[in-house]
Design an enzyme around this catalytic site. Structure first.
Site, short mmCIF file in Angstrom:
data_model
loop_
_atom_site.label_atom_id
_atom_site.label_comp_id
_atom_site.label_asym_id
_atom_site.label_seq_id
_atom_site.Cartn_x
_atom_site.Cartn_y
_atom_site.Cartn_z
N GLU A 1 26.11 -38.97 70.01
CA GLU A 1 26.55 -39.68 68.90
C GLU A 1 25.53 -40.68 68.40
O GLU A 1 25.29 -41.12 67.26
CB GLU A 1 27.73 -40.70 69.22
CG GLU A 1 29.12 -39.61 69.52
CD GLU A 1 29.53 -39.15 68.25
OE1 GLU A 1 29.25 -39.30 67.31
OE2 GLU A 1 30.67 -38.15 68.51
N LYS B 1 40.18 -45.51 64.14
CA LYS B 1 40.84 -44.16 64.44
C LYS B 1 41.40 -44.12 65.84
O LYS B 1 40.95 -44.49 67.00
CB LYS B 1 40.02 -43.11 64.26
CG LYS B 1 39.41 -42.81 62.91
CD LYS B 1 38.65 -41.65 63.03
CE LYS B 1 38.40 -41.10 61.59
NZ LYS B 1 37.46 -39.76 61.74
N HIS C 1 31.04 -32.13 64.45
CA HIS C 1 32.56 -32.23 64.99
C HIS C 1 33.44 -31.03 64.65
O HIS C 1 34.54 -30.89 65.27
CB HIS C 1 33.18 -33.61 64.55
CG HIS C 1 32.61 -34.89 65.32
ND1 HIS C 1 31.11 -35.16 65.23
CD2 HIS C 1 33.20 -35.42 66.11
CE1 HIS C 1 31.27 -35.91 66.09
NE2 HIS C 1 32.18 -36.45 66.68
N ARG D 1 32.94 -41.53 54.75
CA ARG D 1 33.25 -41.64 56.23
C ARG D 1 33.16 -40.44 56.77
O ARG D 1 33.02 -40.13 58.03
CB ARG D 1 34.31 -42.63 56.66
CG ARG D 1 34.77 -42.62 58.05
CD ARG D 1 35.91 -43.43 58.22
NE ARG D 1 36.38 -43.57 59.65
CZ ARG D 1 36.90 -44.50 59.98
NH1 ARG D 1 37.66 -45.37 59.41
NH2 ARG D 1 36.99 -44.50 61.59
N HIS E 1 34.58 -29.77 67.94
CA HIS E 1 35.81 -30.15 68.53
C HIS E 1 36.51 -28.66 69.01
O HIS E 1 37.33 -28.73 70.06
CB HIS E 1 36.86 -30.74 67.57
CG HIS E 1 36.73 -32.26 67.41
ND1 HIS E 1 37.25 -32.79 66.34
CD2 HIS E 1 36.28 -33.12 68.19
CE1 HIS E 1 36.97 -34.22 66.50
NE2 HIS E 1 36.43 -34.39 67.45
N HIS F 1 32.69 -34.74 75.28
CA HIS F 1 32.83 -34.71 73.93
C HIS F 1 31.50 -34.84 73.41
O HIS F 1 30.94 -33.92 72.62
CB HIS F 1 33.42 -36.05 73.60
CG HIS F 1 33.42 -36.23 71.92
ND1 HIS F 1 34.23 -35.56 71.00
CD2 HIS F 1 32.79 -37.14 71.29
CE1 HIS F 1 34.09 -36.02 69.98
NE2 HIS F 1 32.89 -36.93 69.77
N GLU G 1 38.81 -42.67 55.41
CA GLU G 1 38.09 -41.01 55.51
C GLU G 1 38.35 -40.33 54.30
O GLU G 1 38.62 -39.28 54.45
CB GLU G 1 38.14 -40.54 56.62
CG GLU G 1 37.20 -39.52 57.04
CD GLU G 1 37.47 -38.59 58.41
OE1 GLU G 1 37.36 -37.53 58.35
OE2 GLU G 1 37.84 -39.39 59.34
N ASN H 1 31.60 -36.81 60.56
CA ASN H 1 31.97 -35.53 61.23
C ASN H 1 31.13 -34.53 61.48
O ASN H 1 31.20 -33.31 62.06
CB ASN H 1 33.04 -35.03 60.09
CG ASN H 1 34.52 -35.81 60.20
OD1 ASN H 1 34.73 -36.52 61.22
ND2 ASN H 1 35.04 -35.93 58.90
N LYS I 1 27.77 -47.22 61.83
CA LYS I 1 29.20 -46.95 61.81
C LYS I 1 29.87 -47.89 60.84
O LYS I 1 30.70 -47.55 60.00
CB LYS I 1 29.84 -46.61 62.96
CG LYS I 1 31.12 -46.14 63.07
CD LYS I 1 31.87 -45.57 64.17
CE LYS I 1 33.11 -44.85 63.94
NZ LYS I 1 33.85 -44.39 65.20
N ARG J 1 56.19 -51.00 65.87
CA ARG J 1 55.27 -50.87 64.56
C ARG J 1 54.15 -51.47 64.59
O ARG J 1 53.42 -51.85 63.49
CB ARG J 1 56.36 -51.42 63.38
CG ARG J 1 57.54 -50.66 63.16
CD ARG J 1 58.17 -50.81 61.94
NE ARG J 1 59.25 -50.05 61.71
CZ ARG J 1 60.62 -50.53 61.83
NH1 ARG J 1 60.88 -51.68 62.29
NH2 ARG J 1 61.64 -49.74 61.46
#
Length: 362
Positions: free
Chosen positions: A186, A144, A247, A240, A251, A266, A236, A244, A226, A122
């Site tokens: 980025e 993330k 992306h 936030r 993606h 990426h 998000e 994206n 960031k 956990r």
């Protein structure tokens, strides 16, 4: 600009939790100092096999009881089987909830290791030592974590913040130029969405000419942008989402490239995605056409692609975009631009506008 090799540090406070993000040349001492203040009963390092020489200097500062796992990963291995391998390694090392996992590698590895640590017993602590430019300027902070599932990038994941991030610019010397260019996508994105002067500062000079002090300044600048966004919106739900930009389509391109055995990095996929999403912004009357051209020029200066370099099945492209985790129901949600340094999020875009933008990047 800072004095050469001067460490720069930020301490984002996210939901009451603060941790240090240090950009410097040489971070073994900083790692040892941090660990000395903790009471970790177990330490395990997951180290990308390509940076073992870099790790050997760091590990000389650590207790001999630190477990080492050499890792050969990448985006194509960021799945549940890899998570199970890490869980097995954690169990073999007899980690408990006071233990810490150190990830030394790129962004895909950081996502994977962070997810494995977040879900083992956990949740156990993670230290991120990103070794690629892409991970140093973006992936290592924000919490993330995740894995790819069902052909969709980062479909399964949780938010799990590191306790320390060490961005050592000496690690960049281990990278091929393609990986440095990938990270610059980025960097430019951060300026495009929120900070026009930052974009202008780094847009016209190829990263192949940067000094070590340039890298420290650049990485710190991106991380500051960031960190401010993440601190204001850790889960998000609002601003936030600005991160994206590029992306949603990027993606999809990245996933298709892996399936076509024409793998793009990426950053390369996001660069193409930014061009498409800038064109969507222009088509919707939000952005001047000359800004689209300025973005394309900046990406080209860094040696990044602005068109998809392989044949694309448009039906599969639409499926990937429609499956993006940022969508709500059947609505495809985009972050779009209103200028350099100015952006908006959660914009629903008509399908014919998406189709038109995709045609321009084929």
């Amino acid at each position: 600009m800072s004095h050469p090799l001067t460490p720069l540090s930020i301490s984002p406070t996210i939901e009451g939790h603060s941790y240090s993000v240090v950009v410097r040349s040489g971070c073994g001492g900083a790692l040892a100092e941090h660990l000395a203040t903790q009471s970790h009963r177990g330490i395990i390092a997951i180290v990308d096999a390509t940076v073992l020489d870099f790790w050997s200097e760091l590990s000389s500062h650590l207790p001999s009881s630190c477990h080492l796992v050499e890792w050969r990963g990448g985006e194509h291995q960021k799945g549940i089987d890899a998570v199970q391998s890490l869980w097995n390694a954690f169990q073999s090392a007899e980690l408990d909830r006071t233990s810490v996992v150190i990830s030394v590698g790129g962004g895909a590895q950081g996502d994977l290791v962070g997810f494995a640590a977040a879900t083992f017993k956990r949740g156990i602590s993670v230290i991120q030592i990103p070794t690629t430019l892409l991970s140093q300027v973006d992936a290592s902070i924000g919490g993330k974590t995740g894995i790819n599932f069902g052909g969709i990038k980062n479909l399964v994941g949780v938010i799990h913040h590191p306790t320390l991030v060490l961005a050592d610019v000496r690690a960049l010397a281990t990278l091929p130029e393609r990986d440095l260019r990938s990270g610059m996508a980025e960097v430019l994105k951060h300026g495009i969405i929120l900070d026009g002067p930052y974009f202008t500062k780094w847009a016209k000079q190829s990263c192949s000419t940067f000094s070590e002090n340039d890298w420290i300044s650049l990485i710190h600048g991106s991380l500051a942008i960031k960190a401010a966004i993440v601190a204001a919106d850790p889960h998000e739900r609002s601003t936030r989402k600005l991160l994206n930009f590029g992306h949603t389509i990027g993606h999809a391109i990245e996933a298709l490239s892996l399936e076509e055995n024409s793998a793009l990095t990426h950053g390369e996929a996001v660069a193409i995605g930014m061009v498409a999403e800038a064109r969507i912004s222009a088509t919707m009357g939000l952005l001047a056409q000359e800004v689209v051209l300025a973005i394309e020029e900046a990406l080209t200066t860094q040696g990044l692609p602005i068109r998809i370099p392989f044949s694309v099945d448009r039906r599969l492209m639409h499926q990937k975009i429609a499956a993006d985790k940022k969508n709500v129901g059947s609505e495809v949600r985009f972050t779009l631009l209103t200028g350099i340094g100015s952006s908006i999020f959660d914009r629903v875009v008509p399908q014919d506008t998406i189709d038109g933008a995709i045609e321009t990047i084929l």
